[in-house]
Design a protein around this motif. Structure first.
Motif, short mmCIF file in Angstrom:
data_model
loop_
_atom_site.label_atom_id
_atom_site.label_comp_id
_atom_site.label_asym_id
_atom_site.label_seq_id
_atom_site.Cartn_x
_atom_site.Cartn_y
_atom_site.Cartn_z
N GLU A 1 30.33 27.40 -13.52
CA GLU A 1 30.58 27.14 -14.92
C GLU A 1 31.64 26.08 -15.17
O GLU A 1 31.56 25.32 -16.14
N THR B 1 23.16 19.22 -10.16
CA THR B 1 23.77 19.58 -11.43
C THR B 1 22.69 19.92 -12.45
O THR B 1 21.50 19.62 -12.25
N ASP B 2 23.12 20.50 -13.57
CA ASP B 2 22.19 20.67 -14.69
C ASP B 2 22.26 19.43 -15.59
O ASP B 2 22.91 18.43 -15.24
N LEU B 3 21.59 19.47 -16.73
CA LEU B 3 21.55 18.30 -17.59
C LEU B 3 22.92 17.93 -18.16
O LEU B 3 23.14 16.78 -18.55
N THR C 1 24.24 15.41 -22.64
CA THR C 1 23.39 15.61 -21.47
C THR C 1 23.02 14.27 -20.87
O THR C 1 23.05 13.23 -21.52
N ARG D 1 26.92 19.75 -15.02
CA ARG D 1 27.65 20.88 -14.45
C ARG D 1 26.99 21.27 -13.13
O ARG D 1 25.78 21.36 -13.04
N TRP E 1 32.03 20.23 -12.57
CA TRP E 1 31.08 19.17 -12.90
C TRP E 1 31.06 18.14 -11.77
O TRP E 1 32.01 18.06 -10.97
N ARG F 1 25.34 23.27 -10.45
CA ARG F 1 24.51 24.45 -10.65
C ARG F 1 25.19 25.71 -10.11
O ARG F 1 25.64 25.75 -8.96
N GLU G 1 14.22 15.35 -7.84
CA GLU G 1 15.55 14.79 -7.71
C GLU G 1 15.57 13.65 -6.69
O GLU G 1 14.82 13.67 -5.71
#
Length: 473
Positions: free
Chosen positions: A292, A282-284, A337, A287, A295, A289, A311
């Motif tokens: 959109e 996921t991103d910060l 985040t 979500r 999650w 990657r 990671e």
């Protein structure tokens, strides 16, 4: 049998679908509901078990009898979630995610009926699954993994029915040592079979040795450097022993404590990005990657290790709840985040407290770091104050810079939570020299004048200075 879900969203509402009803999933659903009412956001949550929002970390203490009632581990019941406008569907397992069409296929565990449910936003919180060895007898009655409340109840049922009082725990990580304590408290003779040289592979071996010596002192039989090859069963099909290449260990019950893996088969089949350990990436904002409206959080994801810069998979309820808060805030239209972790964990076996944060020696080497290590002996209170108990602190610091890299602590009462000092220092990027000036609370009932963590920091700072002065320019 398959049924079709009518349902797209209606009346201009968006629909959030949550897969998984424990810490991350229901925290996300609850936080999203706080920010958006039912007229703006419909929330449907699927959980294949009987329970929601419970403390999996508390299961060993329920099994061991320190917690009397299973319901004490439940933070919020299904009825409470439903009263807040969340359509929670228990005993319903999501078996497919159709990313292209924005829908999930769910199966009723009891009837087998299936239905598709569309989503505008999706949260994947499928958790982790206990590792079960691929060997004869691993699925026999009396062999248990412990990850969910349903697992805990099945183990308690076995303990009630067991004819003898012999238990074998396979694995000596956090789950293994906690379950060893639970079984000791239940009056069982406990043998722990561990493939490593020492228990608690999350510690360096020299600190793991302290754990082994303490466990043996509590009457637990430790079998290290031993690989389980098969689980033997009796004429009734139930477990009767655990076998290694060298010996057999009689057992009326076997508990698997060899770790967990991210439960991401659904995500893998849907083509979602997975990391080296099999967890979702996921991103910060948590979500997934490249997606959109999807999650993920909790034990099914990999998170950034702020010390090593890579990671890793860390299955802890503290992180899962934070992930859920972040996800729910973002789904609900806010912004939050989750920056990452430093790898803090505490555990206990009987009166022994075990704690670590940051990197072990082998982690630092893998990250290409040069470091100094120090180990000190101290006490939990002023030496003259009644109840002072011994404590061992190991600290890693980066060469030249003196940046704190990791801390491990083994001791009795008052030892474990001292690791939080180091966790804050790691998060802030402090050097061991800076740590020596920390303004920590002091009174004889709580610590010596120099807290054990600061004693280690002083020694580490001196070692870093000495190495720097002796280093070629």
């Amino acid at each position: 049998m398959s049924m079709s879900d009518a349902s797209g969203t209606s009346g201009g509402r968006e629909r959030l679908v949550v897969v998984g009803g424990d810490a991350a999933g229901m925290s996300a659903a609850s936080q999203a509901r706080r920010l958006k009412g039912p007229d703006e956001l419909e929330i449907v949550a699927f959980e294949r078990g009987h329970f929601t929002s419970y403390s999996a970390c508390g299961i060993p203490y329920w099994v061991g009898g320190q917690v009397d009632d299973r319901d004490e581990l439940i933070a919020r019941t299904p009825e409470e979630h439903r009263s807040r406008g969340i359509d929670l569907r228990l005993r319903t397992e999501v078996v497919e995610i159709d990313v292209d069409r924005g829908r999930v296929r769910a199966r009723d565990v009891d009837t087998g009926a299936e239905a598709w449910t569309s989503y505008d936003k999706l949260v994947i919180a499928t958790g982790a699954r206990p590792i079960r060895p691929d060997m004869p007898g691993a699925g026999a009655p009396g062999v248990h993994g412990v990850q969910t409340l349903d697992d805990g109840q099945e183990l308690l049922d076995t303990l009630t029915r067991a004819r003898g009082r012999r238990a074998v725990v396979v694995g000596a990580g956090y789950i293994g040592v906690e379950m060893a304590e639970a079984l000791i408290n239940r009056g069982y003779g406990v043998t722990v079979v561990n493939r490593g040289a020492e228990p608690m592979a999350t510690l360096d071996p020299d600190m793991g040795r302290l754990v082994r010596e303490a466990m043996e002192g509590m009457g637990i039989t430790m079998v290290n450097d031993a690989e389980v090859t098969k689980i033997l069963t009796g004429d009734d099909g139930r477990v009767r022993a655990v076998a290694t290449e060298a010996a057999e260990y009689p057992a009326d019950v076997v508990v698997l404590g060899i770790g967990v893996r991210p439960q991401t088969a659904l995500a893998r089949a849907a083509g979602l990005p997975l990391g080296e350990r099999g967890g979702l990436l996921t991103d910060l904002a948590m979500r997934v990657r490249g997606h959109e409206d999807i999650w993920a959080g909790g034990d099914c994801v990999e998170v950034l290790d702020l010390v090593a810069g890579r990671e890793r998979h860390v299955a802890l309820g503290t992180h899962a709840n934070k992930h859920g808060q972040v996800i729910g805030t973002n789904v609900g239209g806010g912004y939050a985040t989750f920056p990452g972790v430093v790898g803090t964990a505490v555990s206990k076996v009987c009166d022994l407290e075990i704690a670590r944060t940051g990197l072990r020696e082998k982690d630092a080497r893998r990250a290409g770091l040069r470091f100094e290590t120090v180990t000190i002996e101290s006490t939990s209170r002023a030496g003259y104050y009644p109840g002072a108990s011994p404590m061992t602190v190991k600290m890693l610091a980066e060469q030249r810079t003196g940046r704190l890299l990791g801390v491990q602590i083994v001791g009795r009462e008052g030892a474990g939570k001292r690791v939080d000092i180091a966790a804050v220092a790691l998060t802030a990027g402090l050097t061991v020299e800076q740590m020596t000036a920390l303004d920590l609370g002091y009174a004889p009932p709580f610590s010596p004048v120099w807290d054990p963590v600061l004693v280690a920091a002083r020694k580490a700072a001196g070692k870093v200075r000495g190495a720097s002065q002796g280093a070629p320019v």
